[in-house]
Design an enzyme around this catalytic site. Structure first.
Site, mmCIF file in Angstrom:
data_model
loop_
_atom_site.group_PDB
_atom_site.id
_atom_site.type_symbol
_atom_site.label_atom_id
_atom_site.label_comp_id
_atom_site.label_asym_id
_atom_site.label_seq_id
_atom_site.Cartn_x
_atom_site.Cartn_y
_atom_site.Cartn_z
ATOM 1 C CG HIS A 194 -14.819 -2.891 13.871
ATOM 2 N ND1 HIS A 194 -14.625 -4.147 13.336
ATOM 3 C CD2 HIS A 194 -14.985 -2.052 12.825
ATOM 4 C CE1 HIS A 194 -14.664 -4.075 12.025
ATOM 5 N NE2 HIS A 194 -14.887 -2.810 11.684
ATOM 6 C CB ALA B 258 -11.190 -9.669 1.081
ATOM 7 C CB SER C 84 -16.245 -3.379 8.869
ATOM 8 O OG SER C 84 -14.866 -3.592 8.922
#
Length: 433
Positions: free
Chosen positions: A206, A317, A375
Site C-alpha cells: 500500500h 480526515a 487511498s
C-alpha cells in the site's frame, strides 16, 4: 505499537466536526476517562486496551492559541513523568503523548492537570487501516490509461504541467516503501519506521503504491508514467505494519517526524470508521498548519452508494485542520466506496482525486499493481499540492486554499466531491509565460 487487526481495505475509527457537536460529546465536555458507554465505541471504533492518547490542548475552543513552547517542552514532560508515564512517545511539537495506563493512574493524571489548570484530554488509542478497495471492473471511460500515462495523471493535468515538485518535501505515512524499487534508484528518499520490530521496507504494498502516485516518475522507459510530483523529495514514514494496520502512537510519531523534517506536504492514506472527530488530529492538524505543513488524508471507503449507503468521512480526515479527499472513477463520477461529507465542522470532503483502478508502483518482482480506494485519490492530491507549492511558494493554509480554488468543478454534489477534481498548475502556455 502496531494494532493487531488485519485489513487491507477497511476504514476503521474517529470523531465529528463542529464545536457545538464537540460540546455534546461526553469525552469533550469533561476530561473523563474513555469508557465503553460513550458513542465513540458504539460507532465501531477499535480501541487498544490499556492505551490512551493524552492531548494537551483546549477541547472547547478549536481556534484558541496553542500552548506555549516552554509549557510543551518542559512542563508537560515533568507532569507525565511525575504521574508515572514515560516520555518516549511524547511529541512536544504536537503536545500529544501516547501512554499505557491503568484507570486509577488516569484519574490521578486528570486531577493533577485540573489542579494546575492545564487543558488536557484523554482518549483511547485507536487502530487504523490502509484504505484500499478491490479493483473495479472497467467502466465506459472519459479517461483511459495509455502506453505513456495513467488516466489519473491525465485527469489531474500533471501530464501538462511544467512543475515537478522540485524543492518540496512530501511525507507519505503508510506501510513503508520498497527501497529497492528500480523506478526510484536516482531519487532522494528518506525513510523511517515507527512500527516496533519492522524496518521501513514495505511488506504490504500500500505505501509503495501511494508513494508511486504522489512522487513517482512521470515518464517510465518501456512503460506508463504514474507519478504526479516526480521531482519532490520523498519521506517514507512507516506508520502501518506489514499487516496494514497501525495506531495513534505510530501515526502521531510519523507526523511529528515529518514536521521535524519540515515536510511541506504530509499524505496519509489511512483511517478509521467513526463519525466523531478524534481530538489528537484536531491538535496535530492545526499545529502542522502553524508550522507550514498541510496534512492530506483519505476520506474513507465505508460507502456502498450502489446500495444506498453514502458512508461518512472518518478519522483522521474529519479533523477540521486536515484536508479530506474523496475518490473519482475514470468517468469523473464519485466512486461507489467513497465517503460523503458529515454535517458540522470538520466532516466535509474537501477535494477529490482519481481513485478507481489506479496503476502505480508495487514492491518486489511484481513491481506494479492496479488498485482502488480513497487511498489512491489522496496521493494524487498530495502530489498536486507539491506542484502548487513549487509553483506558488504557498504553504499550509494558503496551499489548502489554492488546492480548493484551482480544483476542476464537477456536476456533482459538493458533499461528495468537495471542490471537485484536483488540478495541477497549468503549463507555461496557459500562464502567458
Amino acid at each position: 505499537m502496531a494494532g493487531t487487526v488485519l485489513s487491507t481495505h477497511s476504514f476503521g475509527n474517529g470523531f465529528c466536526g463542529s464545536s457545538s457537536e464537540l460540546e455534546d460529546d461526553p469525552i469533550s465536555k469533561e476530561s473523563t476517562m474513555f469508557t465503553p458507554e460513550v458513542p465513540f465505541l458504539r460507532s465501531g471504533a477499535i480501541a487498544i486496551p490499556g492505551r490512551y492518547v493524552l492531548v494537551f490542548d483546549s477541547p472547547e475552543h478549536l481556534d484558541s492559541p496553542p500552548m506555549g513552547i516552554r509549557t510543551l517542552t518542559e512542563d508537560v514532560p515533568q507532569i507525565l513523568e511525575s504521574q508515572g508515564y514515560g516520555v518516549t512517545e511524547y511529541f512536544p511539537r504536537l503536545g500529544i503523548a501516547v501512554v499505557s495506563s491503568e484507570n486509577d493512574q488516569l484519574d490521578e493524571f486528570q486531577a493533577r492537570c485540573a489542579s494546575e489548570r492545564m487543558p488536557a484530554r484523554v482518549v483511547p488509542e485507536m487502530v487504523y487501516y490502509a484504505l484500499t478497495d478491490q479493483p473495479v471492473a472497467p467502466l465506459p471511460t472519459t479517461y483511459e490509461d495509455t502506453d505513456k500515462f495513467t488516466w489519473g495523471l491525465q485527469a489531474v493535468r500533471a501530464t501538462d504541467s511544467k512543475y515537478t515538485g522540485a524543492g518540496i518535501k512530501v511525507a507519505v505515512l503508510d506501510t513503508g516503501f520498497d527501497l529497492a524499487h528500480p523506478d526510484f534508484v536516482e531519487r532522494t528518499v528518506v525513510s523511517k519506521s515507527f512500527v516496533d520490530g519492522e524496518d521501513a521496507q514495505d511488506g504490504h504494498g500500500h505505501g509503495t503504491h501511494c508513494i508511486g502516485t504522489s512522487c513517482g516518475p512521470r515518464t517510465v522507459a518501456d512503460g506508463r508514467g504514474y507519478g504526479v510530483a516526480s521531482g519532490a523529495e520523498i519521506y517514507a514514514g512507516k506508520v502501518l505494519g506489514s499487516n496494514g494496520s497501525g495506531s495513534d502512537a505510530t501515526i502521531l510519531a510519523g507526523i511529528d517526524w515529518a514536521l521535524e523534517n519540515e515536510c511541506q506536504v504530509i499524505s496519509m492514506s489511512l483511517g478509521a470508521d467513526v463519525q466523531q472527530v478524534h481530538p489528537p488530529y484536531v491538535t496535530a492538524g492545526r499545529r502542522a498548519l502553524e508550522l507550514g505543513s498541510l496534512i492530506i488524508a483519505a476520506a474513507g471507503n465505508n460507502a456502498q452508494r450502489s446500495q444506498g449507503n453514502p458512508g461518512f468521512v472518518g478519522a483522521p480526515a474529519n479533523s477540521p485542520y486536515i484536508m479530506a479527499v474523496g475518490a473519482l472513477d475514470n468517468t469523473l463520477n464519485i466512486a461507489d466506496f467513497s465517503a460523503r461529507t458529515l454535517p458540522g465542522r470538520g466532516g466535509q470532503v474537501d477535494t477529490s482525486g482519481p481513485g478507481v483502478n489506479i496503476y502505480s508502483s508495487w514492491p518486489g518482482a511484481e513491481r506494479y499493481n492496479t488498485i482502488s480506494g480513497t487511498s489512491m485519490a489522496t496521493p494524487h492530491v498530495a502530489g498536486i499540492a507539491a506542484l502548487l507549492a513549487e509553483a506558488t511558494g504557498f504553504r499550509a493554509r494558503e496551499l489548502w486554499a489554492e488546492l480548493v480554488q484551482e480544483g476542476r468543478r464537477l456536476e456533482l454534489f459538493s458533499v461528495d466531491v468537495g471542490s471537485g477534481l484536483t488540478q495541477a498548475p497549468p503549463p507555461a502556455e496557459d500562464t502567458g509565460a
